[in-house]
Design an enzyme around this catalytic site. Sequence first.
Site, mmCIF file in Angstrom:
data_model
loop_
_atom_site.group_PDB
_atom_site.id
_atom_site.type_symbol
_atom_site.label_atom_id
_atom_site.label_comp_id
_atom_site.label_asym_id
_atom_site.label_seq_id
_atom_site.Cartn_x
_atom_site.Cartn_y
_atom_site.Cartn_z
ATOM 1 N N ASP A 2 106.824 97.648 50.859
ATOM 2 C CA ASP A 2 107.374 98.544 51.759
ATOM 3 C C ASP A 2 108.378 99.354 51.443
ATOM 4 O O ASP A 2 108.434 100.779 51.707
ATOM 5 C CB ASP A 2 107.738 97.839 53.303
ATOM 6 C CG ASP A 2 108.397 98.566 54.318
ATOM 7 O OD1 ASP A 2 107.693 99.433 54.986
ATOM 8 O OD2 ASP A 2 109.636 98.692 54.565
ATOM 9 N N GLU B 169 100.652 97.414 51.825
ATOM 10 C CA GLU B 169 102.059 97.263 51.511
ATOM 11 C C GLU B 169 102.209 96.248 50.434
ATOM 12 O O GLU B 169 102.946 96.383 49.398
ATOM 13 C CB GLU B 169 103.141 97.116 52.530
ATOM 14 C CG GLU B 169 103.190 98.592 53.346
ATOM 15 C CD GLU B 169 104.156 98.379 54.307
ATOM 16 O OE1 GLU B 169 104.642 99.404 54.897
ATOM 17 O OE2 GLU B 169 104.330 97.273 54.885
#
Length: 223
Positions: free
Chosen positions: A48, A119
């Site tokens: 992320d 992610e």
Amino acid sequence: MSGLDPATRGWLEAHGFAVGNEALWAEALTHGSTGAKRDYQRLEFLGDRVLGLTIAHWLYADSASDEGRMAQRLNALVAKGACADRARELGVAQHLLMGKQAREDGAQDSDNVLGDIMESLLGASFIESGFDATEALICRFWGEAVDGKTGQSKHPKSALQEWAAGNQRRPPEYEVTSIDGPDHARRFTVRVRVHKVGEVEAMASGKRDAETEAARLFMEKFG
């Protein structure tokens, strides 16, 4: 954790991921419903941040937009739904390691799960290949979204906030009215209300997404 299925390794490499430590990539594709000691969550946390920095740098370098406009686009481009869209384009769902019940509940097509897995794959790439190689992958996977209109229109919650202020109304009030479904496939229902105007409810897989959809529907109805 065991190694990868050969088909999954081939799929990863076909999309440009450099696979060295198979256990790392298996972890990146493992959902918590399997009961494994380690699942994708730690790698998702890392990926992320790598994604956010890459997109922020990209927007800064490729446009003369002000900070507010860049922030608006960044939020849209790194949102869970945007990450899930990239995961679907890559065909992530068929390579997820997931418990039988979670799969039967449809978790393999959940925006939350697919977005997190996307992610986590970026996190694994960062560990295996470093930032530059992962940045190049992100630029390839997100190229069409960045070049297109994703995030260029005003966010529905911002639009509603401005509409309420412009019409001398109180700020919109958001309330979670229900949370349904198993842990891996939560569904949030949110009500948005503007005093002396009206209210609208919407459902989504995350609280923020439900608020966004409620704001959008409110503007369609009352704006």
